[in-house]
Design an enzyme around this catalytic site. Structure first.
Site, PDB file in Angstrom:
ATOM      1  N   ASP A  92       9.144   6.159  -4.189  1.00 34.92           N
ATOM      2  CA  ASP A  92       9.837   7.537  -3.671  1.00 34.92           C
ATOM      3  C   ASP A  92      10.523   7.204  -2.406  1.00 34.92           C
ATOM      4  O   ASP A  92      10.542   5.753  -1.851  1.00 34.92           O
ATOM      5  CB  ASP A  92       8.548   8.224  -3.128  1.00 34.92           C
ATOM      6  CG  ASP A  92       7.575   7.768  -2.232  1.00 34.92           C
ATOM      7  OD1 ASP A  92       7.360   6.630  -2.481  1.00 34.92           O
ATOM      8  OD2 ASP A  92       7.242   8.173  -1.189  1.00 34.92           O
TER       9      ASP A  92
ATOM     10  N   GLU B  40       4.420   6.831  -1.701  1.00 31.11           N
ATOM     11  CA  GLU B  40       4.347   5.986  -0.251  1.00 31.11           C
ATOM     12  C   GLU B  40       4.452   6.674   0.950  1.00 31.11           C
ATOM     13  O   GLU B  40       3.802   6.406   1.853  1.00 31.11           O
ATOM     14  CB  GLU B  40       5.075   4.585  -0.555  1.00 31.11           C
ATOM     15  CG  GLU B  40       4.592   3.464   0.504  1.00 31.11           C
ATOM     16  CD  GLU B  40       5.159   3.574   1.999  1.00 31.11           C
ATOM     17  OE1 GLU B  40       5.146   2.813   2.735  1.00 31.11           O
ATOM     18  OE2 GLU B  40       6.288   4.376   1.869  1.00 31.11           O
TER      19      GLU B  40
END
Length: 486
Positions: free
Chosen positions: A78, A145
């Site tokens: 991400d 994350e």
């Protein structure tokens, strides 16, 4: 393909160009995850996913290197979705638009996603390469994350076989990391009763924007302004003299990004509108004098707004502004053990207004558990004094440095062999997933390194082209020199 695909090392930049073309903000990474899975399957590699969505890819050792220690290359899928207010971009639909700006690559009006897309691109380039020598190899790509470390929290024992983990989420070439801060999300909720807006009032929207923002770990020590705190300071200072009534307060978008913009809709007696405009204009001059060396584009202005149906009850407005003004922000303490590194910090990241409450979302970071607990206590005390609620969630551990790390010694020796100098061994105030990985894999030897990335988590994010080549050179050399497994 964009112009960056022609940069060197071309395999890394081509993968990064592909990554930029596929939307992948936190919690919306599935399209990119599927693209990566299809690539790995096309290469004939073993691919697995766990219950939370992490992607595991396994590649056999180069012939003759089967006896080496197993290595896990790790990155997160991400990216942080931040854009300038005047940029028309839908992070769920639109590709990032990278371009070359001198010695850097940046994006048009948005975050670039070099954090951690550049590390991920290098991992994929190793998987695709027929020339990179390595022992038994795994690639771990975690999800979410940036918005909660969901993938790292969900990682279970038994999924990884390697002895060494190379995390690619650091942001300064020439530095290798062997420790990081832990953190916890804090939320203060102030209940709000409402009452009719005074009929003799006019509505004004106060806007504060143009701040640099940035990463609440990497940039917290730079003296950058926090839009939430700065706007709250103005309101607290002038609420009584203006007869000001607050209808809404909104600021920031991510708890781990220093907020660049904030706005509030207020009402004041018609006779005080000019005074409000004058005071807000003067406040820009004051902030420019205070912060102008760092915040070169700070902008404050007012807009006429439609009179809202209701405003905060006076007592609740007072409680909210008191909480916001009293809440600490920024560096709480520098480390005594590691020169120049922040020990403990707090970022007042996001403020949202609903009909019956205002929520202030913060992120506490600390290298030591007691430092984190200390700031938790500060927030609890402020909330208790104001009659507000305070909750904490998503705590994650720090990554304790290992002075006997074999892979750290290998990295230092390899770096010195290549460049004739020793890299700086660092502990970072930002959160890395390594601390969480240590729980299911306590004996795994870990380091973190990467290219130079400036201003992550902001639309100014950029990666230095030259350092991507250095980062790739280091990764290839480390993989080639991994020792034999005893």
């Amino acid at each position: 393909m964009s112009e960056i695909s022609q940069l060197s090392p071309q395999p890394v930049w081509q993968f990064f160009d592909q990554i930029c073309s596929i939307p992948h903000p936190s919690k919306h990474e599935e399209q990119l995850a599927q693209h990566i899975i299809q690539f790995a399957q096309g290469e004939g590699l073993e691919v697995r996913r766990d219950d939370v969505g992490n992607v595991f890819i396994k590649k056999p050792a180069t012939a003759g290197m089967e006896d080496r220690k197993g290595v896990v290359l790790q990155a997160h899928i991400d990216m942080v979705p931040q854009k300038n207010e005047d940029t028309d971009h839908d992070f769920l639909q639109d590709p990032i638009q990278p371009f070359i700006d001198g010695e850097w690559v940046t994006a048009k009006g948005t975050t670039l996603g070099a954090d951690n897309g550049m590390g991920m691109a290098a991992c994929l380039a190793v998987l695709a390469s027929k020339d990179v020598e390595h022992g038994p190899l795994e690639v771990l790509l975690t999800i979410d994350e940036e918005a909660g470390m969901t993938g790292a929290f969900g990682l279970k024992e038994g999924w990884l076989e390697g002895d060494i983990l190379l995390n690619t989420d650091s942001e300064q070439e020439g530095e290798v990391y062997m420790g990081c801060a832990g953190g916890v999300d804090g939320s203060i909720t102030v209940d709000i009763a409402r009452e009719d807006a005074p009929a003799d009032h006019q509505a004004v929207k106060l806007v504060l924007k143009g701040l640099k923002g940035g990463h609440s770990g990497c940039d917290i020590h730079t003296g950058r302004g926090n839009a939430n705190k700065l706007l709250g300071r103005f309101l607290f200072s002038h609420v009584e003299e203006l007869g000001l009534r607050l209808a809404s307060f909104t600021g920031g978008s991510l708890r781990n990004a220093i907020p660049r913009e904030a706005n509030a809709v207020v009402t004041v007696p018609a006779a005080n509108v000019d005074k409000l405009n004058s005071l807000f204009s003067y406040y820009q001059e004051l902030l420019t004098a205070e912060l102008g060396r760092v915040e070169t584009d700070i902008t404050l202005f007012t807009e006429q707004a439609e009179l809202p149906a209701n405003v905060f009850a006076t007592a609740d407005q007072t409680r909210l502004l008191s909480v916001l003004n009293a809440c600490p922000n920024g560096v709480i303490r520098m480390s005594d053990d590691i020169a120049g590194v922040v020990e403990t910090s707090l970022n007042v990241g996001v403020i949202t207004t609903e009909e019956d409450k205002v929520t202030i979302l913060c992120l506490i970071r600390s290298l030591i558990d007691s430092g984190r607990s200390n700031v938790e206590g500060m927030l609890k005390a402020i909330a208790q004094l104001a009659g507000a609620q305070c909750e904490f969630s998503g705590a994650y551990p720090g990554w304790k440095p290992d002075a006997d790390s074999e892979v750290m010694k290998l990295f230092r020796e390899t770096y010195n062999d290549i460049y004739g100098r020793t890299p700086n061994i660092m502990v970072i105030h930002a959160g890395l997933e390594c601390g969480l990985f240590k729980e299911p894999y306590p004996n795994m030897d870990m380091i973190s390194f990467g290219p130079t990335i400036k201003f992550p988590h902001s639309p100014d994010e950029k990666v230095q082209i030259e350092t991507v080549a250095l980062f790739w050179e280091q990764m290839v050399a480390i993989l080639k020199n991994i020792p034999v497994k005893a």
